[in-house]
Design a protein around this motif. Structure first.
Motif, short mmCIF file in Angstrom:
data_model
loop_
_atom_site.label_atom_id
_atom_site.label_comp_id
_atom_site.label_asym_id
_atom_site.label_seq_id
_atom_site.Cartn_x
_atom_site.Cartn_y
_atom_site.Cartn_z
N ARG A 146 0.16 4.93 11.42
CA ARG A 146 0.15 4.26 12.71
C ARG A 146 0.29 5.27 13.83
NH1 ARG A 146 4.46 2.28 15.57
NH2 ARG A 146 5.81 2.74 13.80
N GLY A 191 3.71 6.45 15.38
CA GLY A 191 4.80 6.21 14.44
C GLY A 191 5.49 7.50 14.03
N THR A 209 2.74 8.72 8.29
CA THR A 209 2.50 7.42 8.89
C THR A 209 1.01 7.22 9.10
OG1 THR A 209 2.96 5.98 10.79
CG2 THR A 209 2.86 8.34 11.23
N ASN A 229 7.50 -2.62 9.16
CA ASN A 229 6.26 -1.93 8.81
C ASN A 229 5.15 -2.94 8.50
OD1 ASN A 229 7.21 0.66 9.11
ND2 ASN A 229 6.54 1.33 7.10
N ASN A 252 13.36 -2.02 7.91
CA ASN A 252 12.31 -1.01 8.05
C ASN A 252 11.02 -1.46 7.35
OD1 ASN A 252 14.17 0.52 9.40
ND2 ASN A 252 14.36 2.11 7.86
N GLU A 275 3.89 -4.50 11.71
CA GLU A 275 3.04 -3.57 12.47
C GLU A 275 1.67 -3.45 11.82
OE1 GLU A 275 5.52 -0.16 12.45
OE2 GLU A 275 6.82 -0.88 14.07
#
Length: 345
Positions: free
Chosen positions: A304, A307, A302, A245, A241, A248
């Motif tokens: 993003r 997300g 988040t 992240n 995870n 991304e």
């Protein structure tokens, strides 16, 4: 005994700078904090002695110009890549007709870490209770909705109408999976003595297949870290995870480093461990927005678009189940997640 020898024996770092931020004096504690000798510190610019600092250096210059001191708490310094926290006091004084600034830097690393851990634990507990309560409230009607769609499908003769009931069932299943992720791991997994680097290598290989070609993924492992008891699947999910992240956040290009070291005398969840594994996941992306840093591990938080904000919350929960701790330090161009896992009491 001279005044200088007294100041040299203080635990507080003391610096004297002029209006151009040139260092005129540094005591022994300042040498230790900045990892430079007094000879190297003298006549060096203060803003060039640290990689990054959360204090605006112009405040020191204005302090000298206005002859008014100030204090600031929880100032972050980055020295040799490592963040340090200090309380800062700056006071002007005159010497031989020239106004200088006396800067005191008092280390608060340990207090800051304890405070962060307590805050993180309280946040995690509050968020878990809130989200699980909400998730249960959502899950119950979802089951009824799915069951009603199945019953309706049996009564329909036209295949084109069954597409709508299939859509309802599929969306209900998708929401149920999301709710299950919100609820998080319900019980500890199967623990076994495993090599940490074999888990990290699985993560690295998985992410390497997903990321763009211009993202470099490197590792720097400490082979002296012994095997220890863990749930390898849970830790793999936690690391995955965090690394995803980071990928991304980088977008199309950048560098992610996975580094392991041993740490000594580490406080984890109120207990001191003689030996712990330290895992750092570092990227050179844009950094975490300031407004997200205090709530980074909350579910549904988040930065993003699109997300879910569940990855870090789940990672934190899994690390916490292993009696460990996760920290994050971020600034533009450098973000690192540091995970501590106990090896020995």
């Amino acid at each position: 005994m001279s005044t200088r020898s007294i100041i040299d024996n203080l635990l507080t770092a003391v610096l004297v700078v002029d209006g151009n931020l040139l260092v005129h004096y540094a005591n022994t504690a300042a040498e230790q904090l900045l990892t430079l000798s007094k000879r190297r510190l003298r006549d060096a610019r203060l803003d060039q002695l640290v990689e990054d600092i959360s204090l605006d250096m112009r405040r020191i210059q204005r302090c000298i110009e206005s002859e008014q001191g100030f204090t600031d708490s929880e100032v972050q310094l980055v020295i040799d890549g490592a963040p340090r926290w200090v309380d800062v006091s700056v006071n002007p004084f005159s010497l031989e007709g020239k106004t200088l600034a006396l800067i005191e830097l008092r280390l608060i690393d340990q207090q800051k870490k304890i405070s962060q851990e307590l805050q993180q634990r309280a946040q995690q507990q509050a968020a878990r209770e809130l989200v699980r309560g909400l998730a249960h409230e959502i899950k119950n009607p979802l089951g009824g909705l799915r069951g009603a769609a199945q019953l309706l499908e049996r009564e329909l003769d036209q295949e084109e109408l069954k597409e709508f009931t299939q859509l309802i069932i599929a969306q209900a299943d998708r929401l149920r999976n999301l709710v299950d992720r919100l609820l998080g791991p319900q019980r500890p997994g199967l623990r076994q003595v495993t090599n940490l680097h074999s888990v990290l290598e699985q993560v690295r290989q998985l992410v390497a297949m997903e990321i763009p070609q211009d993202i470099k993924l490197s590792r720097d492992y400490d082979p002296s870290i012994p095997d220890f008891e863990m749930d390898p699947e849970q830790l793999q999910q936690a690391f995955l995870n965090i690394v995803r992240n980071a990928a991304e956040a980088l977008g199309d290009r950048g560098h992610i480093r996975i580094r392991t070291r041993t740490a000594f005398q580490v406080m984890l969840q109120g207990r001191r461990y003689r030996l712990a594994a330290e895992i750092r996941i570092i990227d050179d992306g844009p950094g975490i927005p300031e407004q997200l840093r205090d709530t980074l591990f909350y579910p549904m938080v988040t930065g993003r678009e699109g997300g879910t904000g569940l990855g870090l919350s789940i990672a934190q929960d899994l690390i916490h189940q292993h009696k460990g701790r996760i920290e994050c330090h971020s600034r533009p161009g450098h973000t690192e997640f540091i995970i501590y896992l106990p090896l020995r009491r």
